[in-house]
Design an enzyme around this catalytic site. Structure first.
Site, PDB file in Angstrom:
ATOM      1  N   TYR A   1       0.815  -1.215   0.000  1.00  0.00           N
ATOM      2  CA  TYR A   1       0.000   0.000   0.000  1.00  0.00           C
ATOM      3  C   TYR A   1       0.851   1.267   0.000  1.00  0.00           C
ATOM      4  O   TYR A   1       0.308   2.366  -0.012  1.00  0.00           O
ATOM      5  CB  TYR A   1      -0.957  -0.004   1.185  1.00  0.00           C
ATOM      6  CG  TYR A   1      -2.164  -0.873   0.967  1.00  0.00           C
ATOM      7  CD1 TYR A   1      -3.439  -0.352   0.937  1.00  0.00           C
ATOM      8  CD2 TYR A   1      -2.017  -2.242   0.769  1.00  0.00           C
ATOM      9  CE1 TYR A   1      -4.543  -1.160   0.717  1.00  0.00           C
ATOM     10  CE2 TYR A   1      -3.100  -3.054   0.547  1.00  0.00           C
ATOM     11  CZ  TYR A   1      -4.368  -2.512   0.529  1.00  0.00           C
ATOM     12  OH  TYR A   1      -5.455  -3.302   0.312  1.00  0.00           O
TER      13      TYR A   1
ATOM     14  N   LYS B   1       3.195 -14.492   5.553  1.00  0.00           N
ATOM     15  CA  LYS B   1       3.561 -15.439   4.491  1.00  0.00           C
ATOM     16  C   LYS B   1       5.084 -15.519   4.417  1.00  0.00           C
ATOM     17  O   LYS B   1       5.695 -15.374   3.363  1.00  0.00           O
ATOM     18  CB  LYS B   1       2.967 -14.976   3.152  1.00  0.00           C
ATOM     19  CG  LYS B   1       3.111 -15.997   2.013  1.00  0.00           C
ATOM     20  CD  LYS B   1       2.289 -17.243   2.193  1.00  0.00           C
ATOM     21  CE  LYS B   1       2.393 -18.155   0.979  1.00  0.00           C
ATOM     22  NZ  LYS B   1       1.664 -19.427   1.161  1.00  0.00           N
TER      23      LYS B   1
ATOM     24  N   ASP C   1      -2.526 -18.009   4.056  1.00  0.00           N
ATOM     25  CA  ASP C   1      -3.522 -18.754   3.290  1.00  0.00           C
ATOM     26  C   ASP C   1      -4.282 -19.743   4.167  1.00  0.00           C
ATOM     27  O   ASP C   1      -5.516 -19.786   4.151  1.00  0.00           O
ATOM     28  CB  ASP C   1      -2.886 -19.446   2.075  1.00  0.00           C
ATOM     29  CG  ASP C   1      -1.559 -20.108   2.395  1.00  0.00           C
ATOM     30  OD1 ASP C   1      -1.121 -20.057   3.547  1.00  0.00           O
ATOM     31  OD2 ASP C   1      -0.948 -20.679   1.465  1.00  0.00           O
TER      32      ASP C   1
ATOM     33  N   ASP D   1      -6.430  -6.106   4.947  1.00  0.00           N
ATOM     34  CA  ASP D   1      -7.541  -5.587   4.154  1.00  0.00           C
ATOM     35  C   ASP D   1      -8.467  -6.726   3.730  1.00  0.00           C
ATOM     36  O   ASP D   1      -9.698  -6.646   3.854  1.00  0.00           O
ATOM     37  CB  ASP D   1      -6.984  -4.860   2.928  1.00  0.00           C
ATOM     38  CG  ASP D   1      -8.023  -4.016   2.210  1.00  0.00           C
ATOM     39  OD1 ASP D   1      -9.186  -3.971   2.667  1.00  0.00           O
ATOM     40  OD2 ASP D   1      -7.678  -3.393   1.201  1.00  0.00           O
TER      41      ASP D   1
ATOM     42  N   ASP E   1     -12.332  -8.000   5.722  1.00  0.00           N
ATOM     43  CA  ASP E   1     -13.590  -8.090   4.975  1.00  0.00           C
ATOM     44  C   ASP E   1     -14.185  -9.495   5.064  1.00  0.00           C
ATOM     45  O   ASP E   1     -15.405  -9.659   5.177  1.00  0.00           O
ATOM     46  CB  ASP E   1     -13.373  -7.713   3.509  1.00  0.00           C
ATOM     47  CG  ASP E   1     -13.419  -6.207   3.281  1.00  0.00           C
ATOM     48  OD1 ASP E   1     -13.458  -5.466   4.271  1.00  0.00           O
ATOM     49  OD2 ASP E   1     -13.401  -5.783   2.117  1.00  0.00           O
TER      50      ASP E   1
END
Length: 510
Positions: free
Chosen positions: A152, A199, A232, A256, A260
């Site tokens: 970002y 990750k 994941d 992000d 959601d």
């Protein structure tokens, strides 16, 4: 019992005791108000009416942000006077905005977060079963997202005809600050576990730095359980068994996405509120978008923005008002008063629009939920433990330049790695030698496989021939030789060791 605010008062609300006499109330909070775009003005008006009726002590300072500002020629969607208003306030309550597509328009949300140092994004996700249908009636998860770094940063480049890049930036101070915030949040809010999503099995340096910060800081909180997940499998577990999680802390991009997912698992993203916490000012917003197709229809659900306002009231030191609003909202859902997005045949008694839903919440102020858990906020939750960024590391590691990666735009000889290697090997010396060539991160020279698909973007690693380190003059001489032979070097990355440990990703066989 409460008194009505004076029309001449610059703020709303005077808290009163049981006898009706005013008692000491929290300081007035200066709040910048942005009505936003699409459904923004409707849900903001609804939320402000509820805050007014709940006697929140707020000095409201309206500002213009978003589409109209973009269209007036401000590419960032914000004017200098709006910046001044926000920076002088205690908080910004912002309705959703629309970012125009195309052109040089930037995401105002990202601009606000990064410019104001809003380092922590906090999204509580709690199920409201059975009043809002969900497969996970016991879900209660808080996602704490790093809010300024990662991809970002928005640093992107097109480098060849076929390849673009986005830089992922993770810093030690940024990682330590968000991880410590997550543990402080868990301790303050009576939560027992913090889980890190990363990750670092693939991105060993960037996500590895974040994970290392998590493991070190977790030791400072022996009263709080800590664990970690690869992003994941962590997201998969969250979608299947959210009861395994309490507080999740994670870098920006993962946060992000995961927040959601978590919000939707509770029944609707439209119910999610979000706090963006900084050291000087903080921003509160619904997590959903501006939904321009619903604008003016009077059917939008104001709950996300209203719950963001609850977070804001806690943050500015008005926990009593926050509790009144939140409990009234819960009771309204129990009463079966629902907007169309959450209406369901089992529990909805009255399907209402935006204004009528706000009216129902106002009518329930002072009431508490019967079936859902009552909410109680406390003064020690205010200000959200906004610790300053960590200082520089006390130990300065020895940094040595031990090589260079040169990225080439090269599309000749049928993209043969062997042909490129033969071309580069004599140009490397005498100070340097060609160590390897990769394409899209896969080693293709020496010893590559013909099955590997290659683009026109090549990373060529050069290391010293005899010495342990190289000089910047060695780098300049190499680039001069490459330029003299017409090779288009589009980027370079210096290879450093820190206290003898490689500060770069290793290639095959290194």
């Amino acid at each position: 019992m409460t008194t009505s605010p004076s029309p001449a008062s610059p703020f709303w609300g005077t808290e009163v005791g049981p006898s009706g006499a005013p008692h000491h109330a929290p300081d007035i909070a200066a709040v910048a108000i942005a009505h936003g775009d699409g459904i923004g003005p409707e849900i903001m008006d609804a939320a402000l009416r509820v805050l007014d009726a709940a006697y929140a002590r707020l000095d409201l300072r309206p500002i213009d942000l978003g589409q109209s500002v973009y269209e007036a020629g401000h590419a960032a969607g914000i004017t200098p006077d709006a910046w001044d208003t926000i920076r002088s306030a205690d908080a910004l309550l912002k309705a959703p905005i629309t970012t125009p597509q195309g052109g040089g328009y930037k995401s105002l949300n990202v601009t606000l977060r990064k410019t104001l140092g809003l380092f922590a994004n906090v999204r509580p996700c709690r199920s409201l079963s059975p009043f809002v249908p969900t497969r996970f009636p016991g879900m209660d998860v808080v996602v704490v997202r790093e809010n300024e770094e990662d991809t970002y940063a928005g640093i992107e480049h097109r480098q060849t005809q076929e390849v673009t890049q986005c830089l992922k930036l993770i810093t030690r101070p940024g990682s330590e600050r968000i991880v410590r915030y997550a543990f402080d949040y868990a301790r303050t809010h009576g939560r027992g576990k913090v889980t890190c999503f990363v990750k670092d099995n693939i991105m060993k340096l960037t996500d590895g730095l974040f994970h290392d910060a998590f493991k070190r800081i977790a030791e400072e909180y022996p009263d709080i359980e800590s664990d970690s997940r690869i992003i994941d499998i962590g997201a998969a577990e969250l979608a299947d068994s959210p009861e395994r999680f309490d507080v999740i802390v994670t870098p920006n991009l993962y946060g992000d996405i995961v927040s959601d997912i978590a919000a939707q698992l509770t029944g609707s993203v439209g119910l999610g509120g979000s706090a963006n916490i900084g050291e000087h000012v903080s921003m509160f917003e619904a997590i959903h978008g501006s939904a321009p197709d619903l604008a003016g229809l009077g059917v939008a659900n104001p709950s996300g923005l209203l719950l963001a306002a609850v977070q804001m009231l806690v943050h500015v030191g008005q926990p009593d008002a926050a509790g009144r609003v939140h409990n009234a909202w819960l009771r309204t859902l129990e009463d079966g008063v629902h907007t169309p997005d959450i209406a369901n045949p089992d529990t909805t008694r009255h399907k209402v629009g935006t204004a009528a839903f706000a009216d129902a919440v106002i009518a329930n102020l002072g009431n508490e939920p019967i079936h859902l858990n009552r909410v109680a906020y406390h003064s020690d939750e205010a200000r959200g433990q906004t610790r300053a960024a960590a200082p520089a590391a006390p130990h300065v590691e020895e940094k040595k330049l031990v090589g260079i990666d040169v990225f080439l735009d090269w599309d000749e000889h049928d993209r043969s790695p062997e042909a490129l290697g033969r071309l580069l090997e004599p140009l490397a010396g005498p100070e340097l030698k060609l160590k390897m060539i990769t394409n899209r991160g896969v080693k293709v020279f020496p010893g590559g496989f013909p099955e590997t698909f290659c683009t026109d973007h090549w990373r060529c690693r050069f290391v010293p021939t005899e010495t342990e380190t190289i000089s910047r003059y060695d780098v300049l001489k190499l680039l001069h030789r490459l330029a003299h032979h017409g090779l288009d070097f589009i980027k370079t990355e210096h290879l450093y060791t820190f206290d003898g440990k490689p500060g770069y990703s290793l290639g095959q066989g290194e």
